[in-house]
Design an enzyme around this catalytic site. Sequence first.
Site, PDB file in Angstrom:
ATOM      1  N   LYS A  59       0.712  -1.229  -0.134  1.00  0.00           N
ATOM      2  CA  LYS A  59       0.237   0.265  -0.489  1.00  0.00           C
ATOM      3  C   LYS A  59       0.887   1.450  -0.397  1.00  0.00           C
ATOM      4  O   LYS A  59       1.625   0.924   0.888  1.00  0.00           O
ATOM      5  CB  LYS A  59      -0.856  -0.422   1.046  1.00  0.00           C
ATOM      6  CG  LYS A  59      -2.007   1.367   0.994  1.00  0.00           C
ATOM      7  CD  LYS A  59      -2.856   1.343   2.420  1.00  0.00           C
ATOM      8  CE  LYS A  59      -3.404   1.530   2.928  1.00  0.00           C
ATOM      9  NZ  LYS A  59      -4.720   1.752   4.408  1.00  0.00           N
ATOM     10  N   SER A 134      -9.788   1.513   3.108  1.00  0.00           N
ATOM     11  CA  SER A 134      -8.583   2.862   2.123  1.00  0.00           C
ATOM     12  C   SER A 134      -8.261   1.763   1.211  1.00  0.00           C
ATOM     13  O   SER A 134      -7.498   1.850   0.268  1.00  0.00           O
ATOM     14  CB  SER A 134      -8.265   2.624   3.454  1.00  0.00           C
ATOM     15  OG  SER A 134      -6.947   2.615   3.808  1.00  0.00           O
ATOM     16  N   SER A 158      -9.508  -1.352   7.427  1.00  0.00           N
ATOM     17  CA  SER A 158      -8.999  -0.551   6.037  1.00  0.00           C
ATOM     18  C   SER A 158      -8.836  -2.186   5.275  1.00  0.00           C
ATOM     19  O   SER A 158      -8.331  -1.732   3.716  1.00  0.00           O
ATOM     20  CB  SER A 158      -7.728   0.904   6.602  1.00  0.00           C
ATOM     21  OG  SER A 158      -9.331   1.393   5.468  1.00  0.00           O
TER      22      SER A 158
HETATM   23  N1  GLN Z   1     -12.681   3.583   7.087  1.00  0.00           N
HETATM   24  C1  GLN Z   1     -11.785   4.181   8.342  1.00  0.00           C
HETATM   25  C2  GLN Z   1     -11.503   5.622   8.296  1.00  0.00           C
HETATM   26  O1  GLN Z   1     -12.041   6.200   7.429  1.00  0.00           O
HETATM   27  C3  GLN Z   1     -11.444   2.903   8.571  1.00  0.00           C
HETATM   28  C4  GLN Z   1      -9.564   3.375   7.743  1.00  0.00           C
HETATM   29  C5  GLN Z   1      -8.554   2.795   8.369  1.00  0.00           C
HETATM   30  O2  GLN Z   1      -8.896   1.514   8.573  1.00  0.00           O
HETATM   31  N2  GLN Z   1      -7.504   3.126   7.968  1.00  0.00           N
HETATM   32  O3  GLN Z   1     -10.897   6.239   8.693  1.00  0.00           O
END
Ligand code: GLN
Length: 460
Positions: A59, A134, A158
Site C-alpha cells: 500500500k 482504504s 481498512s
Molecule cells: N474506514 C475507516 C476510516 O475511514 C478506517 C480506515 C483505516 O482502517 N485506515 O477511518
Amino acid sequence: MMNRITFDGIKEKSFKSISKHINENIKKNNSKFNILIEKFNYDKNPNGGLLENVPITIKDNIFYKNHIASCASNILKNYRAPYSAYVVEKLLGEGAFIVGRTNMDEFAMGSSTEYSIYGPTKNPIDPKFVAGGSSGGAAASIITGIASIALGSDTGGSIRQPAAFCGAVGYKPTYGVFSRRGLVAFSSSLDQIGIIGNNVGDIAKSAAVMNGKDPHDLSSYLDRELKHLAEYDFDSYEGERKIIGVIHDFSDTPISKEIENSYKKLISELNKMNYEVVSIFPPFLEYSLPLYHILANAEAASNLSRYDGLKYGLSNNEGNYFERVKKARTEGFGREVKRRILAGTLITSEGYDIDLYKKAQKLRVLLKKNYDVLFSTVNFVLMPTTPTSPFKLGEKINDPIAMYNNDAFTTIANIIGSCAISLPLGTTSGGLPIGFQLMAAPKEDAELLKFSYKLMKDLG
Ligand code: GLN
C-alpha cells in the site's frame, strides 16, 4: 477466477513464468480498475527462503527504501522512503519480491479508495462498484492476479472491508504483532499493518515471517505461537470445541436485509455442521464507531501536523512561516483529510470543556475490560464484516456519515487491540462478494488463523 496467484501455484513455477503472468494481468486489469499507482522494476530475489518467488504489493503508505510512498496525497506526492518497513525487510529476507505500490484513500482515511489523488480503484468483480477502502488497491491486486500477498494497513477496518468487498481474505493482527516501523502514521494506537491474500494458509505463512520484535517499535513483540505457522500443517488442525459467539439482534447496529439473510444462512450451516454457536451481545458495539472517530481524529491531527511544507510535505518558499505552512496544507491535503484534522484539533484543544478525548480514553478501557470478559466465555465472535454489500462509485462520496457507517463492525477490533479476519463466505444476488469477520481475543492470532482455515475448508 482471473488467474489468481496462490502459494501452491507458485511452487511449480519459475520466477520468469510468474513475472510473465503478473505482467499480463497488469496489462489486462490495471488501467481498467486503477490498482497499482506504480509498478516497480523488480527482479528475482536472490535470497531464497520460505517465501521464494512470492509477489507482493505494498500500500502507498508503507516504506520500501528509495521508492515513493505518497499516501495517495498531494502533500507527499514525491516523497521517497528513506528506509524499508520492518515487515518489508522480513519478506524480502525470505525471497519475496515487490511488484508495486497500490492505490488507497488519502492517508488511509476512507472506506472506498475514492479519496485518492490518483482516482478511485474499481471493484474487479464489477467496476460500477467500489473496491472498498482504504486498502482498495491492495484487495484488487489479489483478485486480479497481480500479487499473492498484499500489504495494507488497518486502523478501523481498512484491510478487512476491502477484502470483503473484493472477495479476498483480509487479516488484521493483534496490535503489536507486526512492527509499525515504516508505516506512515494515521492513528498510532489503532494502526496495524495487515495482509490481504487469496487464502488463510498463505496469509498465515506470511504473518509468521513478518512477525517479530522490532527494537524500533516498542509496541511490537515476538509471538512464538505465530512463528510455528510458517511450517504448520493446517489440515491437521481439529479445533472442534471452539465456541463462536454470534449476534441475533441488529437493532443497535443496523445491517442490510441481504447481509442479514446471508449471515443467518451462514449460522445455520455452522449449526448443521455441529459447530458450537452461542448467541451474544457484543458489549458497547454501537459506541465503537463514534469512539473510534474521536480517538482516530485526535491522533491523526497530531500525527499529520508534521506535514508543514518545511521538513515534510509540499515545499514552497512563498512568504513567512505561517504562509508557507498554510499554502502547503491547503494545496496538499484533500477534503476528507482536512475534515479529520479539523475535528481532531478541536477535540484536543486546550480548554475544550467537554473533554471528549479523556472520556474516550476511559470508554476505551471499559470496552477492553468488557471484551476480556466476553472472550473468557467464547473463543470467537462472528459478525458481518460490513453492514452493506459493495456500493456504487460516487454513491457515498459526498456523505461522510454514510461512508463512516461502513466501519460499524470493524473498528471494535482496533479499539481493543485484538485480531480479526474477514473471510469471503457469501455472495449477493448480483454476484458481489460478502465477507464475514471472525474476531478473537488479543494474542489469539494463531488460533484465529487455524480456525479460519478450517472454516474455509468446511464452508468455502
Ligand atoms: N474506514 C475507516 C476510516 O475511514 C478506517 C480506515 C483505516 O482502517 N485506515 O477511518
